[in-house]
Scaffold this motif. Structure first.
Motif, mmCIF file in Angstrom:
data_model
loop_
_atom_site.group_PDB
_atom_site.id
_atom_site.type_symbol
_atom_site.label_atom_id
_atom_site.label_comp_id
_atom_site.label_asym_id
_atom_site.label_seq_id
_atom_site.Cartn_x
_atom_site.Cartn_y
_atom_site.Cartn_z
ATOM 1 N N SER A 153 0.828 -1.213 0.000
ATOM 2 C CA SER A 153 0.000 0.000 0.000
ATOM 3 C C SER A 153 0.864 1.266 0.000
ATOM 4 N N VAL A 154 2.025 1.196 0.608
ATOM 5 C CA VAL A 154 2.947 2.338 0.615
ATOM 6 C C VAL A 154 3.504 2.554 -0.789
ATOM 7 N N TYR A 155 3.925 1.468 -1.433
ATOM 8 C CA TYR A 155 4.365 1.581 -2.831
ATOM 9 C C TYR A 155 3.231 2.136 -3.688
ATOM 10 N N ALA A 156 2.027 1.598 -3.509
ATOM 11 C CA ALA A 156 0.876 2.012 -4.312
ATOM 12 C C ALA A 156 0.597 3.504 -4.147
ATOM 13 N N SER A 157 0.705 4.007 -2.933
ATOM 14 C CA SER A 157 0.473 5.424 -2.673
ATOM 15 C C SER A 157 1.458 6.291 -3.460
ATOM 16 N N ARG A 158 2.724 5.920 -3.450
ATOM 17 C CA ARG A 158 3.744 6.683 -4.184
ATOM 18 C C ARG A 158 3.547 6.567 -5.695
ATOM 19 N N ILE A 159 3.151 5.402 -6.148
ATOM 20 C CA ILE A 159 2.919 5.209 -7.581
ATOM 21 C C ILE A 159 1.719 6.032 -8.038
ATOM 22 N N LYS A 160 0.657 6.061 -7.224
ATOM 23 C CA LYS A 160 -0.527 6.857 -7.561
ATOM 24 C C LYS A 160 -0.139 8.327 -7.735
ATOM 25 N N LYS A 161 0.669 8.844 -6.820
ATOM 26 C CA LYS A 161 1.113 10.247 -6.906
ATOM 27 C C LYS A 161 1.910 10.477 -8.192
#
Length: 164
Positions: A153-161
């Protein structure tokens, strides 16, 4: 943080330390080192950084976010439990984002594995642990993690940004 700039600064710092070391060893000035050994110094620096330049160029050429994973080779006897645990998180991100991202996996033992030192320069040795993961988009290093498994979820958050 621009990945090309970080690499260039690291290369220059290495060259400066090498020239200073040779100057001290031969009791001559840095300018004299470059006059006498300049071609050899440049060749050594060039050969050391060639694999890094190639991987950085490849990463920077990708138009979508890159998840970089520098980890211990799976074939080594001294396996990295954190690296293995983090692989599951990377797989989840890969399944979720598929073609929207690119994943670069590099063994720390390969010549390109020295990218770890470039991204983690200046950190105390006790903090230098694998895996090193990073989110990079358009050659801009968005975030770097080292020595820990990072939740998907942390990776996903950065990728979304990065995708916005």
């Amino acid at each position: 943080m621009d990945l090309q700039k970080i690499l260039n600064e690291h290369r220059q710092s290495f060259k400066t330390r090498l020239v200073e070391s040779l100057a001290a060893k031969h009791s001559i000035s840095s300018d004299e080192v470059m006059e006498q050994f300049g071609d050899s110094v440049d060749n050594m620096v060039g050969s050391r950084y060639a694999p890094l330049e190639q991987v950085v160029e490849a990463i920077c050429a990708v138009p979508k976010p890159v998840l970089l994973n520098i980890m211990r080779d799976r074939q080594r006897e001294d396996t990295c439990k954190i690296c293995l645990a983090n692989e599951a998180n990377i797989r989840v991100v890969d399944e979720k984002y598929g073609d929207s991202i690119s994943i670069f996996e590099i063994s720390e033992d390969s010549p390109a594995g020295a990218l770890y030192q470039v991204l983690f320069q200046g950190a105390p040795d006790e903090d230098k642990k694998v895996p090193l993961t990073a989110i990079i988009h358009n050659c801009d290093v968005k975030r770097v993690w080292a020595g820990k498994s990072v939740d998907s979820s942390v990776y996903a958050s950065r990728i979304k940004k990065a995708l916005v």
